[in-house]
Write a protein that holds these residues in place. Sequence first.
Motif, PDB file in Angstrom:
ATOM      1  N   GLU A  96       0.856  -1.184   0.000  1.00 37.97           N
ATOM      2  CA  GLU A  96       0.000   0.000   0.000  1.00 37.97           C
ATOM      3  C   GLU A  96       0.890   1.232   0.000  1.00 37.97           C
ATOM      4  O   GLU A  96       1.735   1.395   0.885  1.00 37.97           O
ATOM      5  CB  GLU A  96      -0.912  -0.012   1.232  1.00 37.97           C
ATOM      6  CG  GLU A  96      -1.971   1.048   1.201  1.00 37.97           C
ATOM      7  CD  GLU A  96      -2.957   0.915   2.358  1.00 37.97           C
ATOM      8  OE1 GLU A  96      -3.660   1.895   2.608  1.00 37.97           O
ATOM      9  OE2 GLU A  96      -3.002  -0.147   3.001  1.00 37.97           O
ATOM     10  N   ASN A  97       0.734   2.052  -0.999  1.00 34.88           N
ATOM     11  CA  ASN A  97       1.540   3.266  -1.152  1.00 34.88           C
ATOM     12  C   ASN A  97       3.042   2.956  -1.135  1.00 34.88           C
ATOM     13  O   ASN A  97       3.832   3.671  -0.518  1.00 34.88           O
ATOM     14  CB  ASN A  97       1.206   4.295  -0.059  1.00 34.88           C
ATOM     15  CG  ASN A  97      -0.237   4.719  -0.101  1.00 34.88           C
ATOM     16  OD1 ASN A  97      -0.815   4.848  -1.175  1.00 34.88           O
ATOM     17  ND2 ASN A  97      -0.827   4.938   1.062  1.00 34.88           N
ATOM     18  N   GLY A  98       3.414   1.855  -1.752  1.00 33.27           N
ATOM     19  CA  GLY A  98       4.822   1.471  -1.821  1.00 33.27           C
ATOM     20  C   GLY A  98       5.357   0.803  -0.568  1.00 33.27           C
ATOM     21  O   GLY A  98       6.489   0.340  -0.547  1.00 33.27           O
ATOM     22  N   GLU A  99       4.558   0.737   0.490  1.00 37.63           N
ATOM     23  CA  GLU A  99       4.984   0.123   1.753  1.00 37.63           C
ATOM     24  C   GLU A  99       4.421  -1.298   1.856  1.00 37.63           C
ATOM     25  O   GLU A  99       3.272  -1.546   1.502  1.00 37.63           O
ATOM     26  CB  GLU A  99       4.470   0.943   2.940  1.00 37.63           C
ATOM     27  CG  GLU A  99       5.015   2.353   3.008  1.00 37.63           C
ATOM     28  CD  GLU A  99       6.494   2.393   3.320  1.00 37.63           C
ATOM     29  OE1 GLU A  99       6.944   1.636   4.200  1.00 37.63           O
ATOM     30  OE2 GLU A  99       7.209   3.173   2.667  1.00 37.63           O
ATOM     31  N   GLU A 100       5.245  -2.208   2.356  1.00 40.78           N
ATOM     32  CA  GLU A 100       4.795  -3.587   2.545  1.00 40.78           C
ATOM     33  C   GLU A 100       4.293  -3.781   3.968  1.00 40.78           C
ATOM     34  O   GLU A 100       4.928  -3.325   4.925  1.00 40.78           O
ATOM     35  CB  GLU A 100       5.936  -4.569   2.256  1.00 40.78           C
ATOM     36  CG  GLU A 100       6.341  -4.582   0.805  1.00 40.78           C
ATOM     37  CD  GLU A 100       7.402  -5.629   0.488  1.00 40.78           C
ATOM     38  OE1 GLU A 100       7.791  -6.400   1.399  1.00 40.78           O
ATOM     39  OE2 GLU A 100       7.832  -5.690  -0.671  1.00 40.78           O
ATOM     40  N   SER A 101       3.154  -4.458   4.107  1.00 42.45           N
ATOM     41  CA  SER A 101       2.590  -4.754   5.425  1.00 42.45           C
ATOM     42  C   SER A 101       3.193  -6.047   5.964  1.00 42.45           C
ATOM     43  O   SER A 101       4.045  -6.663   5.324  1.00 42.45           O
ATOM     44  CB  SER A 101       1.068  -4.903   5.313  1.00 42.45           C
ATOM     45  OG  SER A 101       0.753  -6.042   4.529  1.00 42.45           O
ATOM     46  N   SER A 141      -2.403  -7.538  -8.373  1.00 41.95           N
ATOM     47  CA  SER A 141      -3.387  -6.530  -7.985  1.00 41.95           C
ATOM     48  C   SER A 141      -4.783  -7.072  -8.256  1.00 41.95           C
ATOM     49  O   SER A 141      -5.007  -7.773  -9.247  1.00 41.95           O
ATOM     50  CB  SER A 141      -3.177  -5.238  -8.779  1.00 41.95           C
ATOM     51  OG  SER A 141      -1.935  -4.673  -8.452  1.00 41.95           O
ATOM     52  N   SER A 150      -2.986  -4.694  -3.700  1.00 39.97           N
ATOM     53  CA  SER A 150      -1.832  -5.301  -4.346  1.00 39.97           C
ATOM     54  C   SER A 150      -1.108  -6.180  -3.329  1.00 39.97           C
ATOM     55  O   SER A 150      -0.907  -5.781  -2.185  1.00 39.97           O
ATOM     56  CB  SER A 150      -0.879  -4.220  -4.865  1.00 39.97           C
ATOM     57  OG  SER A 150      -1.494  -3.479  -5.882  1.00 39.97           O
TER      58      SER A 150
END
Length: 158
Positions: A96-101, A141, A150
């Motif tokens: 999300e927004n280039g950040e991985e959870s 996605s 994604s």
Amino acid sequence: MATFRISAERFDALKKELEYLETVREREVAELIKEARSFGDLSENSEYDEAKTEQGKLYSKIAEIKNVLENAEIIEDSHDTDKVSHGATITVVEIENGEESDAEEYKIVGSQEADPMNGMLSEESPIGKALLGHEVGEIVSVEVPDGLLSFKITSIAR
């Protein structure tokens, strides 16, 4: 008529459940009805009404299981660990927004076995469908009601 894609293990579990419902549970409910009848006037007998309601639920559940068994398509688990397929346990991270959870683990199963809250994704669900056929390292996605999600596949296991 719809077909139900299920694993051999789920098919066997449903057969056992059906056998239990048609034997043990049916006798228990019949005994409840017999006991409730002994209380007298059926028009004002709440125990009888409850027992008959329970019998209706039982017969409905039996019919539902029979329908699934009669229209079941047994899915063989693929032993291919290169691509996401039925029976695979996969680890993904949401991007999300280039950040991985944090990583999440899911098993891809048939619709009768799906339990998303416990990590069992149906191969027919939007996310399950989107992940099928992809490999480790790919970003997938999928359009869901809340928007676009994604996922990056980090591992595939059997």
